[in-house]
Enzyme design. Structure first.
Site, PDB file in Angstrom:
ATOM      1  N   ARG A 182      64.267  -3.242  22.846  1.00 62.63           N
ATOM      2  CA  ARG A 182      64.315  -3.777  24.203  1.00 62.63           C
ATOM      3  C   ARG A 182      63.473  -5.055  24.200  1.00 62.63           C
ATOM      4  O   ARG A 182      62.448  -5.132  23.518  1.00 62.63           O
ATOM      5  CB  ARG A 182      63.720  -2.759  25.190  1.00 62.63           C
ATOM      6  CG  ARG A 182      63.779  -3.240  26.620  1.00 62.63           C
ATOM      7  CD  ARG A 182      63.161  -2.252  27.595  1.00 62.63           C
ATOM      8  NE  ARG A 182      63.091  -2.840  28.914  1.00 62.63           N
ATOM      9  CZ  ARG A 182      62.369  -2.365  29.916  1.00 62.63           C
ATOM     10  NH1 ARG A 182      61.655  -1.256  29.738  1.00 62.63           N
ATOM     11  NH2 ARG A 182      62.360  -2.985  31.080  1.00 62.63           N
ATOM     12  N   HIS A 183      63.923  -6.057  24.977  1.00 64.95           N
ATOM     13  CA  HIS A 183      63.162  -7.319  25.064  1.00 64.95           C
ATOM     14  C   HIS A 183      61.703  -7.062  25.456  1.00 64.95           C
ATOM     15  O   HIS A 183      61.371  -6.044  26.078  1.00 64.95           O
ATOM     16  CB  HIS A 183      63.819  -8.238  26.100  1.00 64.95           C
ATOM     17  CG  HIS A 183      63.848  -7.642  27.476  1.00 64.95           C
ATOM     18  ND1 HIS A 183      62.769  -7.688  28.339  1.00 64.95           N
ATOM     19  CD2 HIS A 183      64.810  -6.944  28.123  1.00 64.95           C
ATOM     20  CE1 HIS A 183      63.073  -7.060  29.450  1.00 64.95           C
ATOM     21  NE2 HIS A 183      64.312  -6.581  29.356  1.00 64.95           N
ATOM     22  N   SER A 232      59.287  -9.233  30.740  1.00 61.41           N
ATOM     23  CA  SER A 232      59.764 -10.476  31.360  1.00 61.41           C
ATOM     24  C   SER A 232      58.859 -10.810  32.560  1.00 61.41           C
ATOM     25  O   SER A 232      58.054  -9.978  32.988  1.00 61.41           O
ATOM     26  CB  SER A 232      61.210 -10.306  31.840  1.00 61.41           C
ATOM     27  OG  SER A 232      61.222  -9.464  32.987  1.00 61.41           O
ATOM     28  N   THR A 233      59.049 -12.028  33.079  1.00 57.47           N
ATOM     29  CA  THR A 233      58.229 -12.419  34.245  1.00 57.47           C
ATOM     30  C   THR A 233      58.527 -11.496  35.434  1.00 57.47           C
ATOM     31  O   THR A 233      57.638 -11.167  36.208  1.00 57.47           O
ATOM     32  CB  THR A 233      58.492 -13.885  34.642  1.00 57.47           C
ATOM     33  OG1 THR A 233      59.902 -14.053  34.824  1.00 57.47           O
ATOM     34  CG2 THR A 233      57.985 -14.848  33.582  1.00 57.47           C
ATOM     35  N   TRP A 234      59.787 -11.074  35.555  1.00 57.42           N
ATOM     36  CA  TRP A 234      60.117 -10.182  36.683  1.00 57.42           C
ATOM     37  C   TRP A 234      59.687  -8.737  36.415  1.00 57.42           C
ATOM     38  O   TRP A 234      59.449  -7.994  37.359  1.00 57.42           O
ATOM     39  CB  TRP A 234      61.608 -10.267  37.029  1.00 57.42           C
ATOM     40  CG  TRP A 234      61.914 -11.404  37.970  1.00 57.42           C
ATOM     41  CD1 TRP A 234      61.186 -12.550  38.126  1.00 57.42           C
ATOM     42  CD2 TRP A 234      63.011 -11.493  38.886  1.00 57.42           C
ATOM     43  NE1 TRP A 234      61.767 -13.352  39.074  1.00 57.42           N
ATOM     44  CE2 TRP A 234      62.899 -12.721  39.551  1.00 57.42           C
ATOM     45  CE3 TRP A 234      64.090 -10.677  39.193  1.00 57.42           C
ATOM     46  CZ2 TRP A 234      63.812 -13.145  40.519  1.00 57.42           C
ATOM     47  CZ3 TRP A 234      65.013 -11.092  40.154  1.00 57.42           C
ATOM     48  CH2 TRP A 234      64.866 -12.313  40.808  1.00 57.42           C
ATOM     49  N   THR A 275      65.580  -6.558  38.213  1.00 62.56           N
ATOM     50  CA  THR A 275      66.011  -7.766  37.513  1.00 62.56           C
ATOM     51  C   THR A 275      67.513  -7.781  37.213  1.00 62.56           C
ATOM     52  O   THR A 275      68.207  -8.735  37.564  1.00 62.56           O
ATOM     53  CB  THR A 275      65.231  -7.899  36.178  1.00 62.56           C
ATOM     54  OG1 THR A 275      63.856  -7.670  36.442  1.00 62.56           O
ATOM     55  CG2 THR A 275      65.420  -9.265  35.578  1.00 62.56           C
ATOM     56  N   ARG A 323      65.747 -13.286  28.034  1.00 57.11           N
ATOM     57  CA  ARG A 323      64.630 -12.433  27.622  1.00 57.11           C
ATOM     58  C   ARG A 323      64.970 -11.622  26.368  1.00 57.11           C
ATOM     59  O   ARG A 323      64.099 -11.392  25.522  1.00 57.11           O
ATOM     60  CB  ARG A 323      64.182 -11.518  28.780  1.00 57.11           C
ATOM     61  CG  ARG A 323      65.263 -10.603  29.373  1.00 57.11           C
ATOM     62  CD  ARG A 323      64.747 -10.019  30.683  1.00 57.11           C
ATOM     63  NE  ARG A 323      65.571  -8.977  31.285  1.00 57.11           N
ATOM     64  CZ  ARG A 323      66.588  -9.165  32.120  1.00 57.11           C
ATOM     65  NH1 ARG A 323      66.980 -10.398  32.415  1.00 57.11           N
ATOM     66  NH2 ARG A 323      67.228  -8.134  32.648  1.00 57.11           N
ATOM     67  N   GLU A 338      71.715  -6.358  30.809  1.00 57.94           N
ATOM     68  CA  GLU A 338      71.089  -5.277  31.575  1.00 57.94           C
ATOM     69  C   GLU A 338      72.073  -4.742  32.623  1.00 57.94           C
ATOM     70  O   GLU A 338      73.034  -5.430  33.004  1.00 57.94           O
ATOM     71  CB  GLU A 338      69.820  -5.820  32.240  1.00 57.94           C
ATOM     72  CG  GLU A 338      69.015  -4.833  33.080  1.00 57.94           C
ATOM     73  CD  GLU A 338      68.622  -3.551  32.342  1.00 57.94           C
ATOM     74  OE1 GLU A 338      69.532  -2.762  32.019  1.00 57.94           O
ATOM     75  OE2 GLU A 338      67.424  -3.348  32.123  1.00 57.94           O
ATOM     76  N   ARG A 339      71.850  -3.496  33.063  1.00 58.53           N
ATOM     77  CA  ARG A 339      72.640  -2.947  34.160  1.00 58.53           C
ATOM     78  C   ARG A 339      72.441  -3.873  35.398  1.00 58.53           C
ATOM     79  O   ARG A 339      71.322  -4.302  35.682  1.00 58.53           O
ATOM     80  CB  ARG A 339      72.107  -1.533  34.454  1.00 58.53           C
ATOM     81  CG  ARG A 339      72.711  -0.827  35.638  1.00 58.53           C
ATOM     82  CD  ARG A 339      71.846  -0.964  36.837  1.00 58.53           C
ATOM     83  NE  ARG A 339      70.678  -0.134  36.751  1.00 58.53           N
ATOM     84  CZ  ARG A 339      70.625   1.079  37.284  1.00 58.53           C
ATOM     85  NH1 ARG A 339      71.663   1.587  37.902  1.00 58.53           N
ATOM     86  NH2 ARG A 339      69.508   1.754  37.226  1.00 58.53           N
ATOM     87  N   ARG A 384      67.437   3.857  40.474  1.00 56.80           N
ATOM     88  CA  ARG A 384      66.945   3.430  39.146  1.00 56.80           C
ATOM     89  C   ARG A 384      67.496   4.289  38.014  1.00 56.80           C
ATOM     90  O   ARG A 384      67.782   3.789  36.944  1.00 56.80           O
ATOM     91  CB  ARG A 384      65.404   3.526  39.068  1.00 56.80           C
ATOM     92  CG  ARG A 384      64.650   2.423  39.713  1.00 56.80           C
ATOM     93  CD  ARG A 384      63.148   2.551  39.373  1.00 56.80           C
ATOM     94  NE  ARG A 384      62.804   2.019  38.073  1.00 56.80           N
ATOM     95  CZ  ARG A 384      61.683   2.323  37.420  1.00 56.80           C
ATOM     96  NH1 ARG A 384      60.807   3.157  37.944  1.00 56.80           N
ATOM     97  NH2 ARG A 384      61.426   1.799  36.240  1.00 56.80           N
ATOM     98  N   HIS A 441      68.448  -4.383  26.497  1.00 54.84           N
ATOM     99  CA  HIS A 441      67.722  -4.152  27.745  1.00 54.84           C
ATOM    100  C   HIS A 441      67.481  -2.655  27.959  1.00 54.84           C
ATOM    101  O   HIS A 441      68.180  -1.813  27.355  1.00 54.84           O
ATOM    102  CB  HIS A 441      68.546  -4.722  28.896  1.00 54.84           C
ATOM    103  CG  HIS A 441      68.797  -6.193  28.731  1.00 54.84           C
ATOM    104  ND1 HIS A 441      68.018  -7.153  29.335  1.00 54.84           N
ATOM    105  CD2 HIS A 441      69.706  -6.865  27.979  1.00 54.84           C
ATOM    106  CE1 HIS A 441      68.449  -8.362  28.973  1.00 54.84           C
ATOM    107  NE2 HIS A 441      69.474  -8.209  28.154  1.00 54.84           N
TER     108      HIS A 441
HETATM  109  O1  LIG Z   1      64.788  -4.296  36.674  1.00 52.69           O
HETATM  110  C1  LIG Z   1      65.564  -4.023  35.747  1.00 52.69           C
HETATM  111  O2  LIG Z   1      66.577  -4.659  35.481  1.00 52.69           O
HETATM  112  C2  LIG Z   1      65.269  -2.801  34.892  1.00 52.69           C
HETATM  113  C3  LIG Z   1      64.657  -3.162  33.583  1.00 52.69           C
HETATM  114  O3  LIG Z   1      63.599  -4.050  33.673  1.00 52.69           O
HETATM  115  O4  LIG Z   1      64.377  -1.997  35.588  1.00 52.69           O
HETATM  116  P1  LIG Z   1      64.405  -0.406  35.681  1.00 52.69           P
HETATM  117  O5  LIG Z   1      63.518   0.088  34.568  1.00 52.69           O
HETATM  118  O6  LIG Z   1      63.803  -0.142  37.031  1.00 52.69           O
HETATM  119  O7  LIG Z   1      65.822   0.072  35.585  1.00 52.69           O
END
Ligand SMILES: O=C(O)[C@@H](CO)OP(=O)(O)O
Length: 280
Positions: A33-34, A37-39, A46, A85, A112-113, A139, A207
């Site tokens: 996994r990257h 990230s800033t977010w 993200t 990222r 990413e999703r 999530r 991701h």
């Molecule tokens: O925000 C997102 O895209 C993902 C990964 O960073 O978050 P989460 O772990 O809440 O699915």
């Protein structure tokens, strides 16, 4: 390419020729996994938003590269998403490993999703507004997607020139893990499996949720159990696969995964816990 063998499994009742057919191939696949990230750092949903690595994320990618180097891994082909990222994490790893010459495949199918209408929102503020249970469903549930983003949203990929070559029907307004798995598996079945079976050593830099989708598939994790699985940033996760692409359980693997994380497993567990704790 020199394949490694799991062993001949010669049993006393088998003739020499029968024993030869019992040879099993073993393929190594590395997932990462990257880095942060800033977010991630700002605790914002993200998805497909294309934010860069944070300073900490750059260091995590470097640390991941060193773990791979120290353990003697090497790669022939790299796969990643179209998001910086993941790409930057891969670049750092390949540079550190002196592998910048290998081919890199970038595909949106490893993105990413898509977090739909939640994209950009602060995760903890979203919990405060909608409650912890609802946010956990968004999530981590398997088949319930977050609300769609609008047609006019800057986060709708059809409004982003990066995806101009992707058919509009394929571009999501929001995705559950199930939808993410379905579009990832198209790439897995069509290109990654044949590549791995051809003997190429592959690294996938992707991701949190695309890797959750992949390990769910590899390890046959149920839709209930996948809700509790979190993947830490920047830590290489190594799978050994047999001829049928079934994983061979690795010593030190953290259940329900059968692949093993490299590095200090207590620290890895802590980092897994930190991902889960982004919403309290
Ligand atoms: O925000 C997102 O895209 C993902 C990964 O960073 O978050 P989460 O772990 O809440 O699915």
């Amino acid at each position: 390419f020199a394949p490694s063998f799991l062993g001949t499994k010669l049993s006393s009742g088998l003739s020499q020729s029968a024993s030869t057919t019992c040879l099993e191939m073993k393929y190594t696949l590395v997932l990462v996994r990257h880095g942060e990230s800033t977010w991630n750092d700002e605790n914002r949903f993200t998805g497909w938003y294309d934010c860069p690595l944070s300073e900490k994320g750059l260091k995590e990618a470097n640390d991941g590269a060193n773990l791979l180097k120290e353990a003697g891994y090497t790669f022939d082909v790299a796969y990643t998403s179209t998001l910086q990222r993941a790409i930057k994490t891969l670049w750092i790893i390949l540079e550190e490993m002196h592998l910048m010459y290998i081919p890199i495949v970038n595909t949106w199918r490893l993105n990413e999703r898509h977090y739909g209408g939640l994209t950009g929102l602060n995760k903890q503020e979203t919990v405060d507004k909608h409650g912890k249970d609802q946010v956990l469903v968004w999530r981590r549930s398997y088949d319930i997607p977050p609300p769609d983003c609008d047609d006019s949203s800057e986060y709708y990929p059809a409004n982003d020139p990066m995806y101009a070559n992707v058919s509009k029907e394929d571009l999501p307004k929001s995705e559950s893990l199930k939808l993410t798995e379905e579009r990832f598996m198209v790439e897995w079945d069509a290109n990654l499996v044949p590549l791995i079976k051809s003997g190429k050593k592959v690294i996938i830099a992707a991701h949190g949720n695309t890797l959750r989708a992949l390990v769910k598939h590899l390890d046959g994790i149920s839709k209930d159990d996948i809700t509790g699985l979190n993947i830490p940033t920047g830590v290489p996760l190594v799978y050994e696969l047999d001829d049928d692409m079934n994983p061979i359980a690795q010593e030190g693997a953290i259940a329900p995964l059968t692949g093993k994380y490299l590095g200090d497993l207590d620290k890895v567990r802590e980092r897994i816990g930190a991902v889960a704790a982004q919403t309290k």
